[in-house]
Design an enzyme around this catalytic site. Structure first.
Site, PDB file in Angstrom:
ATOM      1  N   ASP A 146      59.228  42.845  -0.483  1.00 22.37           N
ATOM      2  CA  ASP A 146      59.499  42.495  -1.876  1.00 22.37           C
ATOM      3  C   ASP A 146      59.736  43.790  -2.638  1.00 22.37           C
ATOM      4  O   ASP A 146      58.791  44.527  -2.867  1.00 22.37           O
ATOM      5  CB  ASP A 146      58.377  41.659  -2.489  1.00 22.37           C
ATOM      6  CG  ASP A 146      56.980  42.101  -2.049  1.00 22.37           C
ATOM      7  OD1 ASP A 146      56.821  42.759  -1.002  1.00 22.37           O
ATOM      8  OD2 ASP A 146      56.044  41.812  -2.795  1.00 22.37           O
TER       9      ASP A 146
ATOM     10  N   GLU B 243      52.152  54.745  -0.174  1.00 19.31           N
ATOM     11  CA  GLU B 243      52.573  53.440   0.326  1.00 19.31           C
ATOM     12  C   GLU B 243      53.925  53.519   1.029  1.00 19.31           C
ATOM     13  O   GLU B 243      54.186  52.797   1.977  1.00 19.31           O
ATOM     14  CB  GLU B 243      52.675  52.533  -0.904  1.00 19.31           C
ATOM     15  CG  GLU B 243      53.085  51.129  -0.646  1.00 19.31           C
ATOM     16  CD  GLU B 243      53.485  50.425  -1.935  1.00 19.31           C
ATOM     17  OE1 GLU B 243      53.952  51.101  -2.878  1.00 19.31           O
ATOM     18  OE2 GLU B 243      53.314  49.205  -2.000  1.00 19.31           O
TER      19      GLU B 243
END
Ligand SMILES: *[C@@H]1O[C@H](CO)[C@@H](O)[C@H](O)[C@H]1NC(C)=O
Ligand SMILES: *[C@@H]1O[C@H](CO)[C@@H](O)[C@H](O)[C@H]1NC(C)=O
Ligand SMILES: *[C@@H]1O[C@H](CO)[C@@H](O)[C@H](O)[C@H]1NC(C)=O
Ligand SMILES: *[C@@H]1O[C@H](CO)[C@@H](O)[C@H](O)[C@H]1NC(C)=O
Length: 583
Positions: free
Chosen positions: A321, A514
């Site tokens: 996403d 991340e």
């Protein structure tokens, strides 16, 4: 200004019909955390930089009271509550984010796990030691209040402590946890892994599937299914057959969810196949990204809002996403408003399920249940045949997502196109060499700082120039498994590239991220819906895996491994010119 906007919103809502907002059920029942006027007003007022903040706040009184008082407040202000009053209302009825969690030092954490000794480069070994320390920072435990008063929290109670990704992600996530667990097993922490597994199994028992993450607003969507793999890794390492026996039926239940709720039939060449897709038929904006989803919907006609929101949730379910991977075939393939996740049959999802079916078959035979073992063997065989006929492209030498509406493959590059190698889901050994050639043909080996997520630059976080740890693992271990020496060597070089990027950024910033931007020599990634997050669970897990596997060869140094011949010539020429300059 603000007052008028709200009034207008309400008018629009009433005038244009609430109906379309209710065409699909909400992501959960909570009229505070998942749907309703309070959520809408607060999120559309944009009181916080990140919409996730509000839906993570615990309540200080019972939800009925909060709703009652909100309704009074709204009426007192003729449904356009001034910003200050709204803020005061939240201060009175909600608690600060994170109150329901407490820091937790894993009981099985210990100094100097064995694998550190395998890392020869002293700088890399010291770094691995620091990453091993980070588990203590990322450990969390849910406070007992969440068990006694679940209605006051969006957090879902879990009985066992866990490791979180970090940053804004203070709860645990489904597919992230697989790579976290790989790291924990290297850190010799099987007890922590077992607790995390137990939490996931409890979720399957309660909800019939593993939600995206441990929050009520994530309930109706899952994430890439890696639970059986987590079990296999734990059981093998800990030799805990009893745990497998006790929980095998729960693993089967999770796979039933993917069969019942996420299957799709595909016809091609006169044959019919069954494969899986991401699909979340639930309505409304995602509560944790509410204002962004509402804004995006405003660019489309009213009748298309619900479909858009369902596709956004399916995108979140995919773990990607968001990505242009889910926009292909839409009116604008660079724009999020074109998202059509559920219209695509993803390679990685089917590879994960194919692997899960093999693991289930092995689990059942290990426990002496031959009929169940055979059932899963057959399911796997059917899926392999479908993947070969629908997703594999012999000419390109890779697998591709299949577009259900346009009846064709999406031939763009994504690391997920090689997921079947990683999952061991192919029958022709020659496929590895073809896939290697595919990587070369797509010029993927010319990226020296990591494998890009796609070759399209859209500003989305699962697109160029971002690179993600789990996708590096998919390609690296996919190639490393091959008997071909060349595939193994490329796997090593890709590992070296990724380690160097992570290590360089860590040296400069003392943090793990991340995702990474591979376009400018490697730096923290960007783009997408929120700021890049530090921590970071799966990144640390993948680094530890690579350091464990290649610790005798990896280097922290800066020599470039993949230097193309023309770059080499340019570098030599530049060196020559510089040396000729007057001192
Ligand atoms: C309440 O708001 C509506 C619409 O914004 C407006 O028409 C009405 O006059 C307002 N009533 C009062 C008492 O302010
Ligand atoms: C899965 O489908 C069943 C009906 O077939 C439904 O009751 C259930 O809510 C669905 N689960 C999810 C998470 O959508
Ligand atoms: C694993 O556990 C079984 C008993 O469940 C035992 O017989 C076996 O020796 C164990 N294997 C190892 C490698 O510890
Ligand atoms: C195999 O597993 C199935 C499904 O749980 C169960 O119904 C069956 O009784 C088991 N058979 C044996 C031999 O254990």
């Amino acid at each position: 200004m603000q007052r008028r906007t709200w009034g207008l919103h309400l008018l629009l809502l009433l005038g244009l019909g609430l109906g379309s907002w209710e065409a699909l059920p909400p992501p959960c029942e909570s009229q505070i955390y998942c749907h309703g006027e309070l959520l809408r007003q607060v999120q559309m007022a944009r009181l916080y930089q990140d919409d996730k903040q509000f839906v993570d706040m615990p309540l200080s009184v019972a939800p009925d009271q909060v709703l009652q008082r909100f309704s009074e407040l709204a009426q007192a202000h003729n449904f356009s509550i001034p910003q200050q009053e709204l803020q005061d209302f939240i201060r009175e009825h909600f608690q600060a984010v994170g109150q329901e969690l407490q820091p937790w030092t894993p009981e099985d954490w210990k100094d100097s796990p064995q694998f550190l000794q395998k890392i020869l480069d002293p700088k890399l070994r010291a770094w691995a030691g620091q990453l091993h320390q980070l588990w203590k920072k990322l450990g969390k435990k849910v406070k007992p209040e969440v068990l006694s008063h679940p209605e006051r929290f969006s957090l879902i109670y879990s009985g066992h402590p866990f490791i979180v990704p970090g940053g804004r992600f203070v709860e645990f996530y489904y597919w992230d946890s697989y790579w976290v667990m790989e790291g924990l097993l290297l850190s010799e922490m099987p007890g922590t892994v077992k607790g995390m597994l137990q939490n996931f199994l409890d979720l399957v028992q309660t909800y019939g599937h593993v939600p995206n993450g441990a929050r009520v607003y994530y309930l109706q969507r899952s994430q890439p299914p890696l639970l059986s793999l987590m079990m296999e890794r734990y059981v093998t390492q800990a030799n805990d057959t009893a745990f497998l026996r006790d929980n095998l039926e729960t693993l089967a239940l999770e796979l039933d969810f993917w069969t019942k709720n996420r299957s799709i039939s595909v016809s091609s060449g006169g044959k019919s196949y069954v494969l899986n897709r991401y699909h979340v038929p639930y309505g409304g904006p995602r509560p944790e990204s509410y204002s962004k989803d509402a804004e995006l919907a405003a660019t489309l006609s009213e009748g298309d809002h619900e479909a858009l929101w369902a596709e956004l949730k399916a995108g979140a379910e995919s773990g990607w996403d968001f990505s242009s991977r889910w926009f292909v075939g839409g009116p604008n393939p660079d724009s999020l408003s074109s998202i059509r996740t559920s219209k695509l049959v993803p390679v990685d999802l089917n590879a994960f399920l194919c692997q899960a079916e093999e693991l289930m078959s092995n689990f059942y035979s290990r426990l002496g249940n031959d009929s169940q073992a055979e059932k899963y063997r057959n399911l796997r065989a059917q899926r392999m045949a479908a993947m070969k006929d629908i997703l594999w492209d012999e000419e390109k030498g890779a697998w591709f997502d299949y577009d259900l509406e346009n009846g064709k493959k999406n031939l763009e590059f994504y690391p997920s196109n090689l997921a079947p190698l990683w999952a061991g889901c192919f029958s022709d050994p020659g496929d590895v060499d073809k896939a290697l050639k595919y990587l070369e043909d797509s010029q993927i080996l010319t990226y020296h700082y990591g494998i890009p997520t796609s070759l399209r630059k859209t500003g989305q976080q699962w697109d160029f120039p971002n690179a993600w740890a789990p996708l590096q693992d998919l390609v690296i271990r996919g190639l490393a498994k091959s008997p071909s020496a060349r595939a193994q060597e490329v796997a090593f070089q890709l590992a070296q590239n990724w380690i160097r990027t992570n290590f360089d950024v860590y040296s400069r910033r003392s943090a793990m991220y991340e995702k990474y931007d591979i376009s400018n020599g490697g730096q923290p990634g960007g783009g997408g819906e929120y700021e890049v997050q530090e921590g970071f669970g799966w990144t640390n897990g993948v680094v530890l895996m690579l350091l464990d596997r290649y610790g005798d060869r990896l280097s922290s140094g800066t020599q470039t491994v993949f230097l193309e011949p023309h770059c080499l010539t340019a570098a030599l020429l530049l060196g020559l010119m510089l040396s000729l300059l007057p001192q």
